[in-house]
Design a protein around this motif. Structure first.
Motif, PDB file in Angstrom:
ATOM      1  N   PHE A  16      29.014 -23.119 -73.665  1.00 41.03           N
ATOM      2  CA  PHE A  16      27.677 -23.315 -74.210  1.00 41.03           C
ATOM      3  C   PHE A  16      26.793 -23.920 -73.134  1.00 41.03           C
ATOM      4  O   PHE A  16      27.238 -24.812 -72.400  1.00 41.03           O
ATOM      5  N   GLY A  17      25.537 -23.479 -73.077  1.00 45.75           N
ATOM      6  CA  GLY A  17      24.588 -24.044 -72.124  1.00 45.75           C
ATOM      7  C   GLY A  17      24.256 -25.487 -72.416  1.00 45.75           C
ATOM      8  O   GLY A  17      23.734 -26.197 -71.570  1.00 45.75           O
ATOM      9  N   GLU A  89      17.073 -25.267 -80.887  1.00 48.44           N
ATOM     10  CA  GLU A  89      17.070 -25.182 -79.434  1.00 48.44           C
ATOM     11  C   GLU A  89      18.025 -24.061 -79.028  1.00 48.44           C
ATOM     12  O   GLU A  89      19.212 -24.317 -78.779  1.00 48.44           O
ATOM     13  N   PRO A  90      17.541 -22.812 -79.004  1.00 55.04           N
ATOM     14  CA  PRO A  90      18.437 -21.714 -78.625  1.00 55.04           C
ATOM     15  C   PRO A  90      19.059 -21.955 -77.252  1.00 55.04           C
ATOM     16  O   PRO A  90      18.418 -22.506 -76.359  1.00 55.04           O
ATOM     17  N   THR A  91      20.296 -21.559 -77.125  1.00 60.54           N
ATOM     18  CA  THR A  91      21.016 -21.718 -75.873  1.00 60.54           C
ATOM     19  C   THR A  91      21.820 -20.460 -75.588  1.00 60.54           C
ATOM     20  O   THR A  91      22.153 -19.707 -76.507  1.00 60.54           O
ATOM     21  N   ASP A  92      22.117 -20.232 -74.334  1.00 62.33           N
ATOM     22  CA  ASP A  92      22.976 -19.110 -73.967  1.00 62.33           C
ATOM     23  C   ASP A  92      24.427 -19.536 -74.118  1.00 62.33           C
ATOM     24  O   ASP A  92      24.790 -20.688 -73.873  1.00 62.33           O
ATOM     25  N   VAL A  93      25.251 -18.595 -74.545  1.00 63.43           N
ATOM     26  CA  VAL A  93      26.683 -18.812 -74.719  1.00 63.43           C
ATOM     27  C   VAL A  93      27.389 -17.742 -73.902  1.00 63.43           C
ATOM     28  O   VAL A  93      27.008 -16.574 -73.951  1.00 63.43           O
ATOM     29  N   THR A  94      28.399 -18.134 -73.149  1.00 65.44           N
ATOM     30  CA  THR A  94      29.156 -17.173 -72.357  1.00 65.44           C
ATOM     31  C   THR A  94      30.586 -17.117 -72.875  1.00 65.44           C
ATOM     32  O   THR A  94      31.241 -18.154 -73.010  1.00 65.44           O
ATOM     33  N   ARG A 112      20.194 -16.645 -76.088  1.00 62.36           N
ATOM     34  CA  ARG A 112      19.383 -17.405 -77.046  1.00 62.36           C
ATOM     35  C   ARG A 112      20.040 -17.500 -78.426  1.00 62.36           C
ATOM     36  O   ARG A 112      19.469 -17.130 -79.449  1.00 62.36           O
ATOM     37  N   ALA A 113      21.252 -18.031 -78.423  1.00 62.34           N
ATOM     38  CA  ALA A 113      21.988 -18.230 -79.678  1.00 62.34           C
ATOM     39  C   ALA A 113      21.478 -19.484 -80.381  1.00 62.34           C
ATOM     40  O   ALA A 113      21.073 -20.452 -79.746  1.00 62.34           O
ATOM     41  N   LEU A 137      26.702 -17.970 -85.285  1.00 58.37           N
ATOM     42  CA  LEU A 137      25.487 -18.035 -84.476  1.00 58.37           C
ATOM     43  C   LEU A 137      24.756 -16.704 -84.506  1.00 58.37           C
ATOM     44  O   LEU A 137      25.373 -15.649 -84.359  1.00 58.37           O
ATOM     45  N   SER A 138      23.452 -16.769 -84.670  1.00 57.39           N
ATOM     46  CA  SER A 138      22.607 -15.589 -84.482  1.00 57.39           C
ATOM     47  C   SER A 138      22.111 -15.619 -83.044  1.00 57.39           C
ATOM     48  O   SER A 138      22.018 -16.690 -82.435  1.00 57.39           O
TER      49      SER A 138
END
Length: 152
Positions: A16-17, A89-94, A112-113, A137-138
């Motif tokens: 998670f970012g 607070e959308p964040t990028d997930v890898t 932007r999850a 998560l969306s």
């Protein structure tokens, strides 16, 4: 050339970012890396054997993550910040599929999850099971990240 053998699905990491904690990267399952087209049907006059189907836009399933319940997690704090305070607070997930050495074989960046749902498994005094938390998560879309070439 060696015979190809598909990778196993049980060795992966989710980053998670918003968190650098290694516990927040450990999940027992990941699902929802799915993309498909919304379709629009078009019926042609006089043609009764079929209808034309046209792709309209892509849509992505929700990302569902499951793990043993953590008592202290920046990711869960992030979720409840959205649920309680409506502070999204959308964040990028890898999501990284790993080889036997822990190196990424394939990676997907989920863009932007934001938390849609959080739940924990039922408590049952007659079962000896780990409490599992589920995060749903969306997100906007995901893309494959090409692995870096090996260092010489």
């Amino acid at each position: 050339m060696d015979n190809y053998y598909p990778p196993v699905s049980f060795y992966f990491r989710v980053e998670f970012g918003i968190s650098k904690d290694t516990n927040d990267a450990r999940f027992q399952s990941v699902s929802g890396l799915t993309v498909e087209y919304d379709m629009e049907s078009f019926k042609e006059g006089g043609e009764n054997r079929f209808e034309h189907k046209l792709p309209v836009r892509t849509k992505y399933s929700d990302l569902v993550l499951k793990r043993g319940l953590l008592t202290d997690s920046a990711v869960v704090d992030w979720c409840f910040k959205a649920f309680r305070n409506r502070e999204f607070e959308p964040t990028d997930v890898t999501v990284k599929l790993l080889n036997e050495n822990g190196d990424p074989l394939k990676s997907w960046k989920v863009v932007r999850a934001w938390p849609k749902k959080w739940s924990i498994s039922d408590f049952n005094a007659t079962a000896n099971e780990v409490v599992v938390e589920t995060l749903e998560l969306s997100y906007r879309y995901f893309e494959e990240i090409k692995p870096s070439p090996p260092k010489a």
